[in-house]
Design a protein around this motif. Structure first.
Motif, PDB file in Angstrom:
ATOM      1  N   ASP A 185       2.126   7.992  -6.364  1.00  0.00           N
ATOM      2  CA  ASP A 185       1.454   9.290  -6.452  1.00  0.00           C
ATOM      3  C   ASP A 185       2.431  10.444  -6.224  1.00  0.00           C
ATOM      4  O   ASP A 185       2.321  11.502  -6.860  1.00  0.00           O
ATOM      5  CB  ASP A 185       0.314   9.355  -5.432  1.00  0.00           C
ATOM      6  CG  ASP A 185      -0.810   8.376  -5.762  1.00  0.00           C
ATOM      7  OD1 ASP A 185      -0.908   7.978  -6.944  1.00  0.00           O
ATOM      8  OD2 ASP A 185      -1.568   8.002  -4.849  1.00  0.00           O
ATOM      9  N   LYS A 186       3.402  10.234  -5.324  1.00  0.00           N
ATOM     10  CA  LYS A 186       4.396  11.284  -5.083  1.00  0.00           C
ATOM     11  C   LYS A 186       5.285  11.494  -6.306  1.00  0.00           C
ATOM     12  O   LYS A 186       5.699  12.620  -6.595  1.00  0.00           O
ATOM     13  CB  LYS A 186       5.260  10.924  -3.865  1.00  0.00           C
ATOM     14  CG  LYS A 186       4.509  10.955  -2.549  1.00  0.00           C
ATOM     15  CD  LYS A 186       5.411  10.554  -1.397  1.00  0.00           C
ATOM     16  CE  LYS A 186       4.632  10.538  -0.077  1.00  0.00           C
ATOM     17  NZ  LYS A 186       5.485  10.110   1.058  1.00  0.00           N
ATOM     18  N   TYR A 187       5.590  10.400  -7.020  1.00  0.00           N
ATOM     19  CA  TYR A 187       6.409  10.507  -8.230  1.00  0.00           C
ATOM     20  C   TYR A 187       5.583  10.968  -9.437  1.00  0.00           C
ATOM     21  O   TYR A 187       6.137  11.104 -10.527  1.00  0.00           O
ATOM     22  CB  TYR A 187       7.063   9.159  -8.546  1.00  0.00           C
ATOM     23  CG  TYR A 187       8.333   8.899  -7.787  1.00  0.00           C
ATOM     24  CD1 TYR A 187       9.565   9.289  -8.286  1.00  0.00           C
ATOM     25  CD2 TYR A 187       8.318   8.238  -6.558  1.00  0.00           C
ATOM     26  CE1 TYR A 187      10.739   9.047  -7.595  1.00  0.00           C
ATOM     27  CE2 TYR A 187       9.477   7.994  -5.849  1.00  0.00           C
ATOM     28  CZ  TYR A 187      10.688   8.396  -6.377  1.00  0.00           C
ATOM     29  OH  TYR A 187      11.845   8.154  -5.674  1.00  0.00           O
ATOM     30  N   ASN A 203       7.417   7.175 -13.867  1.00  0.00           N
ATOM     31  CA  ASN A 203       8.382   7.999 -13.132  1.00  0.00           C
ATOM     32  C   ASN A 203       8.913   7.258 -11.909  1.00  0.00           C
ATOM     33  O   ASN A 203      10.100   7.340 -11.586  1.00  0.00           O
ATOM     34  CB  ASN A 203       7.723   9.312 -12.704  1.00  0.00           C
ATOM     35  CG  ASN A 203       7.318  10.168 -13.878  1.00  0.00           C
ATOM     36  OD1 ASN A 203       7.906  10.080 -14.953  1.00  0.00           O
ATOM     37  ND2 ASN A 203       6.297  10.998 -13.688  1.00  0.00           N
ATOM     38  N   TYR A 204       8.034   6.536 -11.224  1.00  0.00           N
ATOM     39  CA  TYR A 204       8.468   5.790 -10.044  1.00  0.00           C
ATOM     40  C   TYR A 204       9.467   4.703 -10.418  1.00  0.00           C
ATOM     41  O   TYR A 204      10.514   4.557  -9.774  1.00  0.00           O
ATOM     42  CB  TYR A 204       7.256   5.185  -9.340  1.00  0.00           C
ATOM     43  CG  TYR A 204       7.619   4.158  -8.300  1.00  0.00           C
ATOM     44  CD1 TYR A 204       8.190   4.536  -7.091  1.00  0.00           C
ATOM     45  CD2 TYR A 204       7.413   2.799  -8.530  1.00  0.00           C
ATOM     46  CE1 TYR A 204       8.539   3.595  -6.137  1.00  0.00           C
ATOM     47  CE2 TYR A 204       7.749   1.854  -7.587  1.00  0.00           C
ATOM     48  CZ  TYR A 204       8.317   2.257  -6.391  1.00  0.00           C
ATOM     49  OH  TYR A 204       8.670   1.322  -5.453  1.00  0.00           O
ATOM     50  N   ALA A 257       0.826  -1.207   0.000  1.00  0.00           N
ATOM     51  CA  ALA A 257       0.000   0.000   0.000  1.00  0.00           C
ATOM     52  C   ALA A 257       0.859   1.256   0.000  1.00  0.00           C
ATOM     53  O   ALA A 257       0.502   2.267  -0.610  1.00  0.00           O
ATOM     54  CB  ALA A 257      -0.925  -0.010   1.218  1.00  0.00           C
ATOM     55  N   GLY A 258       2.024   1.193   0.654  1.00  0.00           N
ATOM     56  CA  GLY A 258       2.915   2.350   0.661  1.00  0.00           C
ATOM     57  C   GLY A 258       3.463   2.668  -0.710  1.00  0.00           C
ATOM     58  O   GLY A 258       3.783   3.834  -1.004  1.00  0.00           O
ATOM     59  N   VAL A 259       3.596   1.649  -1.563  1.00  0.00           N
ATOM     60  CA  VAL A 259       4.106   1.885  -2.918  1.00  0.00           C
ATOM     61  C   VAL A 259       3.096   2.700  -3.725  1.00  0.00           C
ATOM     62  O   VAL A 259       3.479   3.525  -4.557  1.00  0.00           O
ATOM     63  CB  VAL A 259       4.415   0.540  -3.604  1.00  0.00           C
ATOM     64  CG1 VAL A 259       4.873   0.752  -5.037  1.00  0.00           C
ATOM     65  CG2 VAL A 259       5.500  -0.204  -2.830  1.00  0.00           C
TER      66      VAL A 259
END
Length: 230
Positions: free
Chosen positions: A83-85, A90-91, A76-78
């Motif tokens: 979303d941050k990338y 991009n991630y 779930a953290g991925v």
């Protein structure tokens, strides 16, 4: 090595799997999260063995660079990190390789190969691919070039060292034969020069040697079970 679904894992990816990590952690995206082991302690201070697994889900993402939709198991953290990338591509391209491992490194290699093989592609050709991906590709190629040059230099030094050692042994054999003919004391054999290795390289060589020993033992046991002489 072959992963689930018939995907072939290269030796480099197999070596990249540090420690005793589960194979399923290499078949998804977990961003460094691993299975943790410990005890659940009750009110009466009774301890029971248990383990904490990453909170994983099956998620479908579309890759603009590869032009394909894929269903991947990830923590779930991925999802929050993606979303941050600002996008899946991009991630995969910009994330630290230590956080990707198995499947993530395969996707990263495919994306970089695609960008490298088609120089005409640019950020304007995609919707959610950042220009930083091309900057990362340039830096990555420069690092790989430097690593290749260092490896070539090391191989050349090893070759020269082997030539010098062979010359010393040839001279030793010649001097020993002359000493035996003259009846004098034979010379001492040349000492093998020790090669300095970094701690990282020593750990990698040790891990590879252990893995090869385990695989050799498995093959030997399989031959014995099937009644084939070793």
């Amino acid at each position: 090595r072959r992963a689930k679904g018939g995907r072939v894992m290269s030796r480099r990816l197999a070596e990249y799997a540090r420690g005793a990590k589960a194979n399923r952690l290499l078949r998804g995206l977990y961003h460094g999260r691993v299975i943790k082991y410990g005890n659940s302690v009750s009110h009466s201070d009774k301890k029971n063995k248990r383990r904490w697994e990453p909170n994983a889900f099956n998620k479908s993402y579309y890759s603009e660079i590869l032009d394909e939709r894929m269903r991947i198991k990830m923590a779930a953290g991925v999802m929050r990190t993606i979303d941050k990338y600002m996008g899946f591509d991009n991630y995969i391209v910009l994330a630290n390789p230590k956080c990707l491992e198995g499947l993530g490194m395969q996707l990263k290699t495919r994306m970089l190969d695609k960008l490298r093989s088609e120089p005409s592609l640019g950020p304007e050709d995609f919707l959610n691919v950042s220009p930083e991906c091309w900057q990362y590709l340039e830096k990555f190629d420069e690092k790989e070039k430097m690593k290749q040059e260092a490896a070539d230099k090391e191989a050349q030094e090893d070759e020269l060292r082997l030539i010098e050692e062979e010359a010393e042994w040839m001279q030793y054999r010649k001097d020993r034969a002359e000493a035996i003919e003259s009846g004098s004391k034979p010379p001492k054999p040349p000492q093998k020069k020790k090669v300095k290795k970094s701690l990282k390289q020593h750990c990698i060589d040790t891990r590879i040697a252990k893995r090869e020993a385990v695989e050799a033992r498995k093959r030997r046991v399989a031959r014995i079970k099937h009644g084939i002489n070793c």
